[in-house]
Motif scaffolding. Structure first.
Motif, PDB file in Angstrom:
ATOM      1  N   LEU A  90      -5.614 -51.634   9.122  1.00  0.00           N
ATOM      2  CA  LEU A  90      -5.438 -52.346   7.856  1.00  0.00           C
ATOM      3  C   LEU A  90      -5.446 -53.858   8.044  1.00  0.00           C
ATOM      4  N   TRP A  91      -6.115 -54.552   7.106  1.00  0.00           N
ATOM      5  CA  TRP A  91      -6.146 -56.013   7.055  1.00  0.00           C
ATOM      6  C   TRP A  91      -6.586 -56.620   8.378  1.00  0.00           C
ATOM      7  N   SER A  92      -7.707 -56.136   8.895  1.00  0.00           N
ATOM      8  CA  SER A  92      -8.323 -56.665  10.118  1.00  0.00           C
ATOM      9  C   SER A  92      -7.433 -56.553  11.352  1.00  0.00           C
ATOM     10  N   LEU A  93      -6.543 -55.574  11.349  1.00  0.00           N
ATOM     11  CA  LEU A  93      -5.752 -55.321  12.551  1.00  0.00           C
ATOM     12  C   LEU A  93      -6.679 -54.752  13.628  1.00  0.00           C
ATOM     13  N   LEU A  94      -6.757 -55.440  14.767  1.00  0.00           N
ATOM     14  CA  LEU A  94      -7.595 -55.009  15.872  1.00  0.00           C
ATOM     15  C   LEU A  94      -6.832 -55.216  17.176  1.00  0.00           C
TER      16      LEU A  94
ATOM     17  N   VAL B 211      -6.187 -58.936  18.639  1.00  0.00           N
ATOM     18  CA  VAL B 211      -7.348 -59.818  18.692  1.00  0.00           C
ATOM     19  C   VAL B 211      -7.468 -60.535  17.360  1.00  0.00           C
ATOM     20  N   SER B 212      -7.555 -61.841  17.409  1.00  0.00           N
ATOM     21  CA  SER B 212      -7.708 -62.637  16.194  1.00  0.00           C
ATOM     22  C   SER B 212      -9.199 -62.755  15.879  1.00  0.00           C
ATOM     23  N   LEU B 213      -9.612 -62.132  14.784  1.00  0.00           N
ATOM     24  CA  LEU B 213     -11.026 -62.122  14.411  1.00  0.00           C
ATOM     25  C   LEU B 213     -11.411 -63.402  13.671  1.00  0.00           C
TER      26      LEU B 213
ATOM     27  N   THR C 143     -14.245 -60.424  22.242  1.00  0.00           N
ATOM     28  CA  THR C 143     -14.813 -61.287  21.207  1.00  0.00           C
ATOM     29  C   THR C 143     -15.723 -60.453  20.318  1.00  0.00           C
ATOM     30  N   TRP C 144     -15.825 -60.871  19.048  1.00  0.00           N
ATOM     31  CA  TRP C 144     -16.554 -60.086  18.067  1.00  0.00           C
ATOM     32  C   TRP C 144     -17.445 -60.986  17.209  1.00  0.00           C
TER      33      TRP C 144
END
Length: 326
Positions: free
Chosen positions: A149-153, A166-168, A210-211
């Motif tokens: 949820l909410w870009s949790l990676l 990881v901070s996208l 990294t993404w």
């Protein structure tokens, strides 16, 4: 706030189904929750199943209220795992080999097994908030990625003993990364891909450190994806949407499916590709996903997951549990 929260969760079929069962993990925002072990039940195979995978020759499926099902005869019969430490809904599962596996779900829980799914231990859980993880993938016994949820990676390089957020980067033409991430998978080279809402496809060539965003031209939600043996990528989701890439995700082309039923899973088999979805939908391709033939169950049973069992056999799952083989 709670209304918005539930509405966002409803974007995934897994969460739509979970909401309909009033799972304890959704009984509030999480504060004061005391986790309990999953209960063993004679009717466990009729529990809602949200994800399944292979662990060597064994099949492992996970779902509602911490249910974990195991089959050693290609889905002919199922039994419940003997020990699961939480009764939170489990939404994703991945095995690195026949013994080491991980499952994720509500409360941001991450579970680990070292015995092929018979018993599980908790590696992560955040009961102060219910920020679910929707999917997990391990490329080997040490390197794994979980999304939610909410870009949790989250990523791990030590088999899940520690997990790092990881901070996208913000998506193109947006100010922050806050899109729900629904599914993570890898191609034959080990590159990782994540799909999510608003047509999101993310790509990582360094095991999730990294993404980069890969534009698809689609604005709806992707719920699932897979990589074929020849490198072809397929992603699918809302209202029968299915997109294909033959260049590692650089460019995408829409595949006409002929259905408005949402697709919940895409499974590569030796001789074909099978997709399943709501309203009893199955899609079958014998040309690496360039085209699909549409089938629909007479009972319109919503299918939530599928897993290969052997060279070309497949086992289906639904909100009503394991689908009997026809």
């Amino acid at each position: 706030m709670m209304k918005k929260y539930r509405m966002m969760l409803g974007m995934s079929v897994a969460i739509i189904a979970a909401l309909s069962t009033a799972t304890p993990a959704l009984a509030g925002e999480g504060a004061g929750v005391v986790p309990r072990a999953a209960e063993r039940s004679a009717s466990a195979s009729r529990s809602m199943i949200l994800a399944a995978t292979q662990a060597g020759q064994r099949l492992v499926a996970v779902g509602d209220r911490g249910v974990v099902l195991l089959s050693d005869d290609r889905g002919g019969s199922w039994r419940q795992a003997s020990k699961v430490p939480v009764n939170a809904t489990l939404t994703g599962v991945s095995f690195a080999d026949e013994r080491n596996g991980w499952a994720v779900g509500h409360w941001g829980v991450i579970l680990h097994t070292e015995d092929g799914g018979e018993t599980w231990t908790s590696q992560r859980m955040e009961t102060s908030e219910d920020r679910p993880l929707f999917s997990v993938h391990f490329t080997d016994a040490q390197h794994g990625t979980a999304v939610g949820l909410w870009s949790l990676l989250l990523t791990t390089t030590d088999g899940g003993k520690t997990w790092d957020k990881v901070s996208l980067p913000a998506p193109p033409n947006d100010t922050r990364a806050d899109r729900n991430l629904m599914h993570v998978f890898a191609d034959r080279r080990g590159d990782l891909f994540v799909v999510g809402e608003r047509g999101t496809v993310l790509h990582s060539a360094d095991r999730g450190q990294t993404w980069a965003y890969r534009p698809t031209g689609y604005r709806g939600s992707f719920w699932s994806g897979t990589a074929l043996a020849d490198g072809t990528l397929l992603v699918a989701g809302l209202r029968g949407s299915l997109y294909r890439s033959s260049d590692g995700g650089e460019t995408w082309h829409k595949v006409v499916t002929g259905t408005q039923s949402s697709i919940t899973g895409v499974v590569p088999l030796v001789d074909r590709v099978l997709a399943v979805g709501l309203d009893g939908l199955t899609l079958e391709s014998r040309d690496a996903g360039s085209s699909f033939e549409v089938h629909q169950r007479p009972d319109r049973l919503s299918l939530t997951a599928a897993v290969g069992a052997g060279s070309s056999q497949v086992v289906l799952f639904s909100r009503a549990g394991v689908v009997p083989t026809e």
